[in-house]
Design an enzyme around this catalytic site. Sequence first.
Site, PDB file in Angstrom:
ATOM      1  N   ASN A   7      24.989  27.092  41.231  1.00 10.12           N
ATOM      2  CA  ASN A   7      26.341  27.085  41.782  1.00 10.12           C
ATOM      3  C   ASN A   7      26.197  26.828  43.289  1.00 10.12           C
ATOM      4  OD1 ASN A   7      28.888  27.560  42.680  1.00 10.12           O
ATOM      5  ND2 ASN A   7      29.107  29.586  41.757  1.00 10.12           N
ATOM      6  N   ARG A  94      27.827  24.408  38.141  1.00  6.26           N
ATOM      7  CA  ARG A  94      29.247  24.726  38.194  1.00  6.26           C
ATOM      8  C   ARG A  94      29.925  23.731  39.141  1.00  6.26           C
ATOM      9  NH1 ARG A  94      32.284  28.742  42.154  1.00  6.26           N
ATOM     10  NH2 ARG A  94      34.333  28.566  41.213  1.00  6.26           N
ATOM     11  N   HIS A 183      38.939  28.682  37.923  1.00 13.35           N
ATOM     12  CA  HIS A 183      38.348  29.829  37.201  1.00 13.35           C
ATOM     13  C   HIS A 183      38.367  29.620  35.678  1.00 13.35           C
ATOM     14  CE1 HIS A 183      39.800  32.643  40.678  1.00 13.35           C
ATOM     15  NE2 HIS A 183      38.558  32.254  40.891  1.00 13.35           N
ATOM     16  N   ARG A 244      43.452  33.870  50.904  1.00 11.29           N
ATOM     17  CA  ARG A 244      44.424  32.806  50.573  1.00 11.29           C
ATOM     18  C   ARG A 244      45.822  33.382  50.381  1.00 11.29           C
ATOM     19  NH1 ARG A 244      40.785  30.271  45.851  1.00 11.29           N
ATOM     20  NH2 ARG A 244      39.047  31.440  46.707  1.00 11.29           N
ATOM     21  N   GLU A 388      30.228  33.509  34.100  1.00 10.38           N
ATOM     22  CA  GLU A 388      30.386  32.054  34.118  1.00 10.38           C
ATOM     23  C   GLU A 388      29.053  31.343  33.907  1.00 10.38           C
ATOM     24  OE1 GLU A 388      32.453  33.251  37.575  1.00 10.38           O
ATOM     25  OE2 GLU A 388      33.868  31.596  37.418  1.00 10.38           O
TER      26      GLU A 388
END
Length: 405
Positions: A7, A94, A183, A244, A388
């Site tokens: 990742n 990823r 996600h 965010r 993940e």
Amino acid sequence: MIILVINCGSSSIKYQLLDMKSDDVYDLLAKGLVEKIGLPEGTIRHRPSGKEGFVRDLPIPDHVVGMKLVMDALVDPVYGVLKSFSDVEAVGHRIVQGADFFSGSALVDEDVLSKIEFCCDFAPLHNPAHLLGIHAVTDVLPDVPQVVTFDTAFHQTMEPYAYMYALPWEYYEKYRIRRYGAHGTSHQYVSQRGARLAGLDLGHSKIITCHIGNGSSVTAIKDGKCVDTSMGFTPLEGMIMGTRCGIIDANIIPYIMKKEGLTPAQMTEIMNKKSGFLGLSGVSSDARDMNDLALAGNKKAKIVLKKLTYDIVKLVGGYIAEMNGVDLIVFTAGIGENNPRLRRRVCEQLAYMGVKIDNEVNDAARGEEVIFSTPDSTVKVALIPTDEELVIARDTMRIVSTLEE
Ligand code: ADP
């Protein structure tokens, strides 16, 4: 099959080495993190399973040097877990943005690379780094097949009325502006695990997954397929997050830019990196700090935590209406997995429809799969730790196995 899962961020490489025996039987051989690539002093933290790891500070000028460090750590005579580089049979990456090009994982080839490149505009912080990672692996392991898994792929089943913004249609055609979500790998994984744990038939189920971490999103999954998700064109849309802002009235953007004389890049930075918990509290983007501050009486931190619950409840409530019911609600990611208070608060708001949780089970739930609703609750509620990397490793194994046939 020995699979290296990567990742890549703009200045980091997270990695896991897994020995996949089947989808559900595997050994985690090692994991680690290379940080501060491109800065004068970088770091590699390497954690092999079953023995001591190491942390080393040294300059890491680029991702190729970072990947070489990872591979050297994996074959190191003391800290390593492999005899040679050639033991790595496949690499899975990823990728944050695959737009509407990808509804599943793919084997890396020229066409796939050019599509990831095209999507750089939609994920300028992430996709360029992922490409660096792929090229760095090609440099270090030129003959090893590479697979890419997209955060957006699971959300490709959304209907146009869910993914279209009510902007002039031409912007969709010219610039592919629509909602893509993010996600997806996590939402897919925890919905499947949750359905299994709750004894549901995934193909005939209504599930809402709440991935609440630094980045947060909520997804509605009907019969195993995503029907809606809270993130949009980019991972900025939706609920309040660490840094965010989530959804805001779009007119605020040109207004602040005009008043403060900001460029588009500066405004983007404010909304993505300086808003959310950090922007409202003025102190931190971390949920643990918000809890500590709120306990100490900090009013802004209290508003942050109330807003966090409020945003999740609004999304969950909306998705229940959209699917005309829900069988299972799942919490996952850093906050979702570790904050029983937040889970309780969200569930309390759903008491009207018969959601009941066992507070003792909820309070004790941490890091392990568990159903914490009571047996007489109309809806099951579960904590499922996300993984993940496992999904990426499974997809990589599946795609690379078909090559060998
Ligand atoms: P990312 O989106 O970067 O993957 P994570 O899923 O790791 O983020 O979530 C990070 C958030 O989870 C932080 O706000 C952090 O405070 C919270 N968190 C992580 N561990 C714990 C914990 N043990 N207790 C409470 N909150 C936690």
